[in-house]
Motif scaffolding. Sequence first.
Motif, PDB file in Angstrom:
ATOM      1  N   ILE A  42       0.868  -1.178   0.000  1.00 27.80           N
ATOM      2  CA  ILE A  42       0.000   0.000   0.000  1.00 27.80           C
ATOM      3  C   ILE A  42       0.899   1.220   0.000  1.00 27.80           C
ATOM      4  O   ILE A  42       1.766   1.371   0.857  1.00 27.80           O
ATOM      5  CB  ILE A  42      -0.933   0.035   1.227  1.00 27.80           C
ATOM      6  N   TYR A  43       0.695   2.088  -0.983  1.00 24.75           N
ATOM      7  CA  TYR A  43       1.500   3.294  -1.107  1.00 24.75           C
ATOM      8  C   TYR A  43       0.779   4.468  -0.440  1.00 24.75           C
ATOM      9  O   TYR A  43      -0.390   4.725  -0.735  1.00 24.75           O
ATOM     10  CB  TYR A  43       1.762   3.617  -2.574  1.00 24.75           C
ATOM     11  N   ASN A  44       1.500   5.143   0.445  1.00 26.47           N
ATOM     12  CA  ASN A  44       0.950   6.308   1.137  1.00 26.47           C
ATOM     13  C   ASN A  44       1.180   7.560   0.298  1.00 26.47           C
ATOM     14  O   ASN A  44       2.323   7.863  -0.054  1.00 26.47           O
ATOM     15  CB  ASN A  44       1.602   6.482   2.504  1.00 26.47           C
ATOM     16  N   ILE A  45       0.090   8.254   0.000  1.00 30.92           N
ATOM     17  CA  ILE A  45       0.144   9.513  -0.738  1.00 30.92           C
ATOM     18  C   ILE A  45      -0.273  10.619   0.224  1.00 30.92           C
ATOM     19  O   ILE A  45      -1.362  10.575   0.789  1.00 30.92           O
ATOM     20  CB  ILE A  45      -0.825   9.502  -1.941  1.00 30.92           C
ATOM     21  N   LEU A  46       0.606  11.592   0.400  1.00 35.06           N
ATOM     22  CA  LEU A  46       0.295  12.753   1.234  1.00 35.06           C
ATOM     23  C   LEU A  46       0.021  13.924   0.302  1.00 35.06           C
ATOM     24  O   LEU A  46       0.840  14.236  -0.561  1.00 35.06           O
ATOM     25  CB  LEU A  46       1.449  13.076   2.173  1.00 35.06           C
ATOM     26  N   ILE A  47      -1.133  14.559   0.484  1.00 31.63           N
ATOM     27  CA  ILE A  47      -1.479  15.691  -0.368  1.00 31.63           C
ATOM     28  C   ILE A  47      -1.660  16.952   0.473  1.00 31.63           C
ATOM     29  O   ILE A  47      -2.368  16.938   1.479  1.00 31.63           O
ATOM     30  CB  ILE A  47      -2.724  15.412  -1.237  1.00 31.63           C
ATOM     31  N   PHE A  48      -0.971  18.000   0.063  1.00 31.23           N
ATOM     32  CA  PHE A  48      -1.139  19.326   0.652  1.00 31.23           C
ATOM     33  C   PHE A  48      -2.088  20.090  -0.259  1.00 31.23           C
ATOM     34  O   PHE A  48      -1.703  20.560  -1.326  1.00 31.23           O
ATOM     35  CB  PHE A  48       0.207  20.055   0.761  1.00 31.23           C
ATOM     36  N   GLU A  49      -3.333  20.153   0.136  1.00 30.97           N
ATOM     37  CA  GLU A  49      -4.385  20.777  -0.669  1.00 30.97           C
ATOM     38  C   GLU A  49      -5.457  21.277   0.265  1.00 30.97           C
ATOM     39  O   GLU A  49      -5.789  20.609   1.243  1.00 30.97           O
ATOM     40  CB  GLU A  49      -4.957  19.741  -1.642  1.00 30.97           C
ATOM     41  N   LEU A  95       4.408   9.003   6.740  1.00 33.08           N
ATOM     42  CA  LEU A  95       5.480   8.281   6.055  1.00 33.08           C
ATOM     43  C   LEU A  95       5.139   8.079   4.576  1.00 33.08           C
ATOM     44  O   LEU A  95       5.013   6.950   4.092  1.00 33.08           O
ATOM     45  CB  LEU A  95       5.745   6.929   6.727  1.00 33.08           C
ATOM     46  N   PRO A  96       5.016   9.168   3.845  1.00 33.63           N
ATOM     47  CA  PRO A  96       4.529   9.064   2.463  1.00 33.63           C
ATOM     48  C   PRO A  96       5.546   8.434   1.511  1.00 33.63           C
ATOM     49  O   PRO A  96       6.750   8.575   1.677  1.00 33.63           O
ATOM     50  CB  PRO A  96       4.275  10.520   2.080  1.00 33.63           C
ATOM     51  N   ASP A  97       4.998   7.747   0.521  1.00 32.68           N
ATOM     52  CA  ASP A  97       5.796   7.234  -0.585  1.00 32.68           C
ATOM     53  C   ASP A  97       5.879   8.283  -1.686  1.00 32.68           C
ATOM     54  O   ASP A  97       6.766   8.222  -2.532  1.00 32.68           O
ATOM     55  CB  ASP A  97       5.174   5.954  -1.139  1.00 32.68           C
ATOM     56  N   ILE A  98       4.945   9.221  -1.663  1.00 36.45           N
ATOM     57  CA  ILE A  98       4.920  10.329  -2.607  1.00 36.45           C
ATOM     58  C   ILE A  98       4.121  11.468  -1.983  1.00 36.45           C
ATOM     59  O   ILE A  98       3.220  11.237  -1.180  1.00 36.45           O
ATOM     60  CB  ILE A  98       4.324   9.901  -3.972  1.00 36.45           C
ATOM     61  N   VAL A  99       4.461  12.708  -2.361  1.00 33.30           N
ATOM     62  CA  VAL A  99       3.780  13.893  -1.853  1.00 33.30           C
ATOM     63  C   VAL A  99       3.254  14.697  -3.042  1.00 33.30           C
ATOM     64  O   VAL A  99       3.974  14.915  -4.011  1.00 33.30           O
ATOM     65  CB  VAL A  99       4.728  14.776  -1.004  1.00 33.30           C
ATOM     66  N   LEU A 100       1.996  15.122  -2.940  1.00 28.64           N
ATOM     67  CA  LEU A 100       1.384  15.995  -3.931  1.00 28.64           C
ATOM     68  C   LEU A 100       1.164  17.346  -3.266  1.00 28.64           C
ATOM     69  O   LEU A 100       0.596  17.411  -2.173  1.00 28.64           O
ATOM     70  CB  LEU A 100       0.041  15.429  -4.416  1.00 28.64           C
ATOM     71  N   ILE A 101       1.614  18.410  -3.918  1.00 27.92           N
ATOM     72  CA  ILE A 101       1.519  19.742  -3.325  1.00 27.92           C
ATOM     73  C   ILE A 101       0.791  20.674  -4.281  1.00 27.92           C
ATOM     74  O   ILE A 101       1.253  20.907  -5.393  1.00 27.92           O
ATOM     75  CB  ILE A 101       2.910  20.333  -3.013  1.00 27.92           C
ATOM     76  N   SER A 102      -0.326  21.225  -3.825  1.00 29.84           N
ATOM     77  CA  SER A 102      -1.083  22.186  -4.621  1.00 29.84           C
ATOM     78  C   SER A 102      -0.443  23.561  -4.538  1.00 29.84           C
ATOM     79  O   SER A 102       0.018  23.979  -3.472  1.00 29.84           O
ATOM     80  CB  SER A 102      -2.523  22.263  -4.113  1.00 29.84           C
ATOM     81  N   SER A 103      -0.459  24.256  -5.645  1.00 30.67           N
ATOM     82  CA  SER A 103       0.076  25.627  -5.655  1.00 30.67           C
ATOM     83  C   SER A 103      -0.879  26.610  -5.003  1.00 30.67           C
ATOM     84  O   SER A 103      -0.518  27.750  -4.752  1.00 30.67           O
ATOM     85  CB  SER A 103       0.356  26.072  -7.093  1.00 30.67           C
ATOM     86  N   GLN A 104      -2.105  26.179  -4.713  1.00 31.55           N
ATOM     87  CA  GLN A 104      -3.123  27.084  -4.194  1.00 31.55           C
ATOM     88  C   GLN A 104      -3.327  26.992  -2.690  1.00 31.55           C
ATOM     89  O   GLN A 104      -4.322  27.471  -2.167  1.00 31.55           O
ATOM     90  CB  GLN A 104      -4.442  26.830  -4.909  1.00 31.55           C
ATOM     91  N   ILE A 105      -2.385  26.416  -1.990  1.00 33.74           N
ATOM     92  CA  ILE A 105      -2.495  26.342  -0.537  1.00 33.74           C
ATOM     93  C   ILE A 105      -2.377  27.755   0.024  1.00 33.74           C
ATOM     94  O   ILE A 105      -1.432  28.474  -0.287  1.00 33.74           O
ATOM     95  CB  ILE A 105      -1.389  25.448   0.049  1.00 33.74           C
ATOM     96  N   LYS A 106      -3.335  28.125   0.833  1.00 34.27           N
ATOM     97  CA  LYS A 106      -3.327  29.484   1.389  1.00 34.27           C
ATOM     98  C   LYS A 106      -2.397  29.618   2.590  1.00 34.27           C
ATOM     99  O   LYS A 106      -1.779  30.633   2.790  1.00 34.27           O
ATOM    100  CB  LYS A 106      -4.747  29.877   1.772  1.00 34.27           C
ATOM    101  N   GLU A 107      -2.308  28.550   3.380  1.00 32.75           N
ATOM    102  CA  GLU A 107      -1.549  28.611   4.621  1.00 32.75           C
ATOM    103  C   GLU A 107      -0.039  28.568   4.425  1.00 32.75           C
ATOM    104  O   GLU A 107       0.713  29.101   5.230  1.00 32.75           O
ATOM    105  CB  GLU A 107      -1.959  27.459   5.555  1.00 32.75           C
ATOM    106  N   LEU A 108       0.418  27.878   3.379  1.00 34.60           N
ATOM    107  CA  LEU A 108       1.845  27.650   3.193  1.00 34.60           C
ATOM    108  C   LEU A 108       2.246  27.861   1.736  1.00 34.60           C
ATOM    109  O   LEU A 108       1.456  27.640   0.830  1.00 34.60           O
ATOM    110  CB  LEU A 108       2.201  26.210   3.589  1.00 34.60           C
ATOM    111  N   ASN A 109       3.483  28.227   1.538  1.00 43.22           N
ATOM    112  CA  ASN A 109       4.023  28.348   0.196  1.00 43.22           C
ATOM    113  C   ASN A 109       4.409  26.950  -0.290  1.00 43.22           C
ATOM    114  O   ASN A 109       5.156  26.245   0.408  1.00 43.22           O
ATOM    115  CB  ASN A 109       5.248  29.265   0.246  1.00 43.22           C
ATOM    116  N   PRO A 110       3.927  26.512  -1.458  1.00 44.65           N
ATOM    117  CA  PRO A 110       4.243  25.149  -1.909  1.00 44.65           C
ATOM    118  C   PRO A 110       5.744  24.892  -2.072  1.00 44.65           C
ATOM    119  O   PRO A 110       6.219  23.790  -1.829  1.00 44.65           O
ATOM    120  CB  PRO A 110       3.513  25.027  -3.253  1.00 44.65           C
ATOM    121  N   TYR A 111       6.489  25.916  -2.447  1.00 44.78           N
ATOM    122  CA  TYR A 111       7.939  25.743  -2.587  1.00 44.78           C
ATOM    123  C   TYR A 111       8.601  25.548  -1.225  1.00 44.78           C
ATOM    124  O   TYR A 111       9.570  24.795  -1.101  1.00 44.78           O
ATOM    125  CB  TYR A 111       8.556  26.941  -3.310  1.00 44.78           C
ATOM    126  N   ASP A 112       8.070  26.204  -0.188  1.00 41.45           N
ATOM    127  CA  ASP A 112       8.597  26.012   1.164  1.00 41.45           C
ATOM    128  C   ASP A 112       8.340  24.593   1.657  1.00 41.45           C
ATOM    129  O   ASP A 112       9.175  24.006   2.346  1.00 41.45           O
ATOM    130  CB  ASP A 112       7.983  27.016   2.137  1.00 41.45           C
TER     131      ASP A 112
END
Length: 127
Positions: free
Chosen positions: A8-15, A52-69
């Motif tokens: 099972i692959y863990n996907i962490l998404i910042f969205e 413990l993600p196997d992959i991370v997805l980061i949205s550019s539209q996160i209001k709380e945090l800068n996706p590049y950070d």
Amino acid sequence: MKQATGNIYNILIFENDADSIQLMQRYFISDMFKLHIADMKIGITHNIKSTLPDIVLISSQIKELNPYDICKKIRLNDLFANVPIIFIFSNQEEFDKSFAYSMGCSDYIIKPIDKQEIVRKVNNLIT
């Protein structure tokens, strides 16, 4: 990279867009994936360590945090420095591909998200 637990692959998404979260939940509903939605209140490091993600997805539209950070913080952590990261951008105008790669992203996708494209990109990076 293959660090999945029990296949099972863990996907962490910042969205923070509810519609995008629901879409991703539909796209990754399978015995092969477990989707974790980052809790912006507990911080980047805690989200990474608790899922413990196997992959991370980061949205550019996160209001709380800068996706590049977010990407930079993941890359600076020795335990997770090699975890693939996919940026999700809302449109091509705000997207600087060379800067995103220089910050450590592994790949990117432009909204609207195509199911076959995102699933293919995730599979290519984690298997």
